[in-house]
Motif scaffolding. Structure first.
Motif, short mmCIF file in Angstrom:
data_model
loop_
_atom_site.label_atom_id
_atom_site.label_comp_id
_atom_site.label_asym_id
_atom_site.label_seq_id
_atom_site.Cartn_x
_atom_site.Cartn_y
_atom_site.Cartn_z
N ILE A 132 0.84 -1.20 0.00
CA ILE A 132 0.00 0.00 0.00
C ILE A 132 0.88 1.25 0.00
O ILE A 132 1.91 1.30 0.67
CB ILE A 132 -0.89 0.03 1.27
N CYS A 133 0.45 2.25 -0.77
CA CYS A 133 1.14 3.55 -0.78
C CYS A 133 0.12 4.64 -0.51
O CYS A 133 -0.75 4.90 -1.34
CB CYS A 133 1.83 3.79 -2.13
N ARG A 134 0.25 5.29 0.62
CA ARG A 134 -0.69 6.38 0.97
C ARG A 134 -0.53 7.55 0.01
O ARG A 134 -1.44 8.35 -0.14
CB ARG A 134 -0.42 6.88 2.40
N CYS A 135 0.64 7.70 -0.59
CA CYS A 135 0.90 8.82 -1.48
C CYS A 135 0.44 8.55 -2.91
O CYS A 135 0.52 9.43 -3.76
CB CYS A 135 2.37 9.17 -1.48
N GLY A 136 0.01 7.33 -3.18
CA GLY A 136 -0.52 7.03 -4.50
C GLY A 136 0.51 7.00 -5.61
O GLY A 136 0.26 7.50 -6.71
N THR A 137 1.65 6.41 -5.35
CA THR A 137 2.71 6.36 -6.37
C THR A 137 2.56 5.16 -7.31
O THR A 137 3.49 4.83 -8.04
CB THR A 137 4.11 6.30 -5.72
#
Ligand code: FES
Ligand code: FES
Length: 156
Positions: A132-137
């Motif tokens: 999971i990437c909270r920053c949406g990369t």
């Protein structure tokens, strides 16, 4: 209880309870803080390391299950052929935002590339879906894996 574990090519002696998660041993006992704690429940992928080349969640991997397996962490992944390609692609594509998830992303991507030098889009989705990437990369991660896969088989 004493354990001799193999981390990044070296034998490390640690003395911990057998149910201690590998993540705790790496970070708190060995001081290797490149591997991150996110959820502690195998839900985010931040803690991903390789055990005999397979991406595993170190937060739910008890130390007494590791045995003589080779553990590889983000600190040494650049010394592997797939890891070096992935790290170069990550830099070229400027994947990282806050960075917190990224060591886990790189470990999962490197395991994918080492086992499958030419992953399809669905191979990439399958391999990376647990990170999971909270920053949406995610878009740049996919582009970087594709770039790295195009370099596979060219000697390094
Ligand atoms: S900290 Fe291990 S999967 Fe989230
Ligand atoms: S780069 Fe910030 S959480 Fe992924």
């Amino acid at each position: 209880m004493p354990y001799d574990i193999k981390v990044n090519g070296a034998i490390r002696a640690v003395d911990v309870d057998g149910d201690t998660p590998l993540l705790w041993v790496l970070r708190d006992v060995l001081g290797m803080t490149g591997t991150k704690f996110g959820c502690g429940m195998a839900l985010c992928g931040a803690c991903t390391v390789h055990v005999d080349g397979v991406a595993v969640r170190s937060c739910i991997t008890p130390i007494d299950s590791v045995g003589q397996s080779q553990i590889t962490t983000i600190e040494a992944i650049g010394a592997t052929a797939a890891g070096a390609r992935i790290q170069k692609a990550w830099l070229d594509r400027e994947v990282v935002q806050c960075g917190y998830c990224q060591s886990g992303q790189i470990m999962s991507a490197s395991a994918l590339l080492a086992s499958n030098p030419r992953p399809t889009d669905s191979d990439i989705d399958d391999a990376m879906s647990g990170n999971i990437c909270r920053c949406g990369t995610y878009v740049r991660i996919r582009e970087a894996i594709k770039q790295a896969s195009q370099l596979s088989g060219r000697g390094g």
